[in-house]
Structures are given as C-alpha cells and as structure tokens.
Design a protein around this motif. Structure first.
Motif, mmCIF file in Angstrom:
data_model
loop_
_atom_site.group_PDB
_atom_site.id
_atom_site.type_symbol
_atom_site.label_atom_id
_atom_site.label_comp_id
_atom_site.label_asym_id
_atom_site.label_seq_id
_atom_site.Cartn_x
_atom_site.Cartn_y
_atom_site.Cartn_z
ATOM 1 N N ARG A 76 0.839 -1.207 0.000
ATOM 2 C CA ARG A 76 0.000 0.000 0.000
ATOM 3 C C ARG A 76 0.873 1.256 0.000
ATOM 4 O O ARG A 76 0.582 2.225 -0.706
ATOM 5 C CB ARG A 76 -0.909 -0.027 1.226
ATOM 6 C CG ARG A 76 -2.063 0.968 1.171
ATOM 7 C CD ARG A 76 -1.706 2.262 1.845
ATOM 8 N NE ARG A 76 -2.825 3.202 1.740
ATOM 9 C CZ ARG A 76 -2.692 4.512 1.711
ATOM 10 N NH1 ARG A 76 -1.490 5.062 1.766
ATOM 11 N NH2 ARG A 76 -3.745 5.297 1.616
ATOM 12 N N ASP A 77 1.950 1.236 0.794
ATOM 13 C CA ASP A 77 2.847 2.395 0.842
ATOM 14 C C ASP A 77 3.497 2.640 -0.522
ATOM 15 O O ASP A 77 3.632 3.795 -0.961
ATOM 16 C CB ASP A 77 3.930 2.182 1.904
ATOM 17 C CG ASP A 77 3.371 2.188 3.321
ATOM 18 O OD1 ASP A 77 2.221 2.662 3.503
ATOM 19 O OD2 ASP A 77 4.070 1.711 4.234
ATOM 20 N N ASN A 78 3.906 1.559 -1.198
ATOM 21 C CA ASN A 78 4.476 1.707 -2.532
ATOM 22 C C ASN A 78 3.451 2.284 -3.506
ATOM 23 O O ASN A 78 3.777 3.122 -4.358
ATOM 24 C CB ASN A 78 4.946 0.346 -3.052
ATOM 25 C CG ASN A 78 6.449 0.174 -2.932
ATOM 26 O OD1 ASN A 78 7.164 1.086 -2.542
ATOM 27 N ND2 ASN A 78 6.935 -0.996 -3.264
ATOM 28 N N THR A 79 2.205 1.826 -3.382
ATOM 29 C CA THR A 79 1.145 2.320 -4.263
ATOM 30 C C THR A 79 0.917 3.810 -4.050
ATOM 31 O O THR A 79 0.702 4.566 -5.006
ATOM 32 C CB THR A 79 -0.151 1.531 -4.021
ATOM 33 O OG1 THR A 79 0.115 0.129 -4.204
ATOM 34 C CG2 THR A 79 -1.248 1.949 -4.980
ATOM 35 N N ALA A 80 0.968 4.245 -2.794
ATOM 36 C CA ALA A 80 0.817 5.674 -2.505
ATOM 37 C C ALA A 80 1.966 6.480 -3.111
ATOM 38 O O ALA A 80 1.762 7.595 -3.608
ATOM 39 C CB ALA A 80 0.751 5.892 -0.998
ATOM 40 N N ARG A 81 3.158 5.909 -3.105
ATOM 41 C CA ARG A 81 4.301 6.606 -3.729
ATOM 42 C C ARG A 81 4.131 6.664 -5.244
ATOM 43 O O ARG A 81 4.506 7.652 -5.883
ATOM 44 C CB ARG A 81 5.612 5.902 -3.359
ATOM 45 C CG ARG A 81 5.945 5.973 -1.861
ATOM 46 C CD ARG A 81 7.321 5.393 -1.571
ATOM 47 N NE ARG A 81 7.526 5.227 -0.151
ATOM 48 C CZ ARG A 81 7.471 4.062 0.484
ATOM 49 N NH1 ARG A 81 7.234 2.956 -0.197
ATOM 50 N NH2 ARG A 81 7.667 3.986 1.777
#
Length: 314
Positions: A76-81
């Motif tokens: 999820r954090d990668n997707t937000a980036r």
C-alpha cells in the motif's frame, strides 16, 4: 517620367487597406502553428484514477479484522508513492494519503487481480506519451506486476504489441528503425553480460532449487538476447557480438555470492530497460517495458527488496 502625384499615393494607400481588409476582414493576425496535443496529462490522470482504486482496496483490507498488515502495508505504501509520483506537477490531482473507499471488501486474489489489470492498463497508449512518462508508466506497471506476484498472481501481464503508428509512411518507419539501432544494441550488450553472469551464478550454486532457477533464468536471458538480435537483424543492423568475458562487480566464491550477483544483474537490467524507454522510438517501447517487468520480477525472486519505481532511482 513624372513623379507620382498625391492622388496616386492616396490611391495606393487605399488599395493596400482594401487588400488587407479583404485578406482578413476581422483584422486578426494569421493563426500560428497548432500547438501539439497534450497527451501526457490525460494518461497521467487515468493512471492516477486506477491507482486510487487500488489504494481504496488496500485501505479496506487493512482496516478489516485480521488484516495481513505485514504483507499489505508495504504494498500500500508503494502504491501511494506511485500516485504521488504520477501526480507530481498536476494541480488537479494533488497527492492524497488515501484512496476512495472500496464498496466491498476485496479478497487477496481479487486485489492481486486488480494489481495485474492496473499493470496492463498503465501500458495502454505507451506509444503516445512523452519518453519520460513512458519510462515512468512502464516502471509503475512493473511495480504493479511485482505487487500482484506478491499477492499470489502468477499470470503473465499482457503488453501491447510493438507496432508502428497507423498511417506512418515507409520513410517514417525507416527513420524509426534507424533511430532504434543504438538503443537496441545497448539492450543486446546488457543481455550478453547477463548471459555471461548467469554462467558464473550457476557454477557456484549447489544442485538444488536455486540452481534450477539459475538455469531457467539463464535460458530466459539467452532468449531475450536472441530477441534483440532478431530485432536488429530486422532493421538490417549487424548485432553486436558478445565479448570474450565480462568483469564481475565483486568476486564470486560461494552460493551467497552467486545469489548476490543474480540480484545485481537483474537490478542493473531494470535500470538499463527503464532508460531505454527514454531513447527507443515508440514502436519499440513495449519490448523494453516487458523486459523491465521481467527483470524486476527476477530480481525479487533472488531476494532483492521491493523497489518503489523499478529501474528509476528514488
């Protein structure tokens, strides 16, 4: 000859005025060249919308009872980036910490399928955008494919065929081919080095599943090398031959070193293929995007950390 009279000058002035009015009755300046269409902004907005759907699905799963936080939160954090990078410079799509809520709680296989489909959607119209955006979209697509694999999806991602734009002339197609040669030669050289490197990797692994993986990967790089050679031959360019040997980045004397070398080879290839998207003519971009994704997945198989943007330094 008598000099022109005042009446003649007045008549000439009137004729000039009438001619100007006839050419442009509204007195407007002639229209300049039509500015090029902005194809990057719509493509970025589409990619952001797809990413928002993913963020909503991740947020729904992360707030559900028994959430697999250790698996889902880094993805999820990668997707937000991804979203923040895609939205950079777009006032109408400023980065947002959360996506829209998902209407229904997805299962992990459904989330994996969403990542898979998003990886494919980012590659649609790859031949219509600017080189920097093509590079970014291919990188984000590779990241989505990596997420899908982490969630259990092993289905190959479909990449649009590399075809010349409809309606292009023979001269334009020839120009594309000529412009592609240096980049294709660079890709071939990178694969020559990878084939050599995997010979070293396999030689230092015991006869176990890792060695089987090394053999499979070695064969995959041979196939990719052959594919670049065929492309070069198709544009009547002589493929660059492999060197007799290649310098390794560090000594390889153990299975641990061999696995580390495999990670190095694949990670370097992700950078090579991401950079190729800056220089390859549009018909050849899908080939580089596919190679970027495959190198990203193989690097992860050998233990590389999950990158935010495969092939692009962050």
């Amino acid at each position: 000859m008598q000099p022109p009279s005042r009446r003649t000058f007045l008549a000439l002035g009137l004729l000039t005025t009438l001619t100007a009015c006839t050419a442009d009755p509204h007195g407007a300046h002639p229209a300049g060249p039509t500015p090029p269409r902005d194809l990057d902004t719509p493509a970025r907005l589409r990619a952001i919308a797809d990413t928002d759907l993913l963020l909503g699905a991740y947020d729904s799963l992360l707030t559900a009872p028994g959430a697999q936080t250790a698996l889902l939160q880094p993805l999820r954090d990668n997707t937000a980036r991804h979203r923040a990078t895609l939205a950079q410079g777009l006032p109408s799509a400023s980065p947002s910490p959360t996506g829209p809520p998902s209407r229904a709680l997805p299962t992990l296989p459904e989330l994996a399928l969403m990542e898979h489909r998003t990886a494919e959607s980012h590659l649609q119209g790859l031949d219509e955008v600017s080189p920097p955006l093509a590079r970014l979209l291919a990188s984000v697509s590779a990241g989505n494919a990596l997420h899908a694999a982490a969630l259990g999806d092993q289905t190959p991602v479909k990449t649009p065929d590399g075809t010349t734009t409809a309606g292009s002339t023979t001269a334009e197609r020839a120009a594309d081919a000529n412009a592609a040669v240096p980049a294709l030669q660079a890709a071939l050289s990178a694969e020559h080095a990878a084939v050599y490197g995997y010979g070293v990797v396999g030689a230092h692994l015991p006869d176990d599943p890792q060695r089987t993986t090394a053999r499979t990967t070695h064969a995959a790089h041979q196939a990719q090398r052959d594919a670049w050679q065929r492309l070069l031959t198709s544009v009547t360019a002589a493929p660059t031959p492999a060197a007799a040997g290649y310098q390794l980045p560090f000594p390889v004397t153990s299975p641990t070193d061999a696995a580390k070398l495999a990670v190095h080879l694949e990670t370097r290839l992700t950078t090579t293929y991401a950079d190729l998207l800056l220089t390859l003519p549009t018909p050849y971009r899908p080939f580089a995007a596919t190679a970027l994704r495959e190198a990203t997945l193989r690097a992860h198989t050998w233990g590389a950390p999950t990158p935010t943007l495969p092939g692009i330094p962050t």
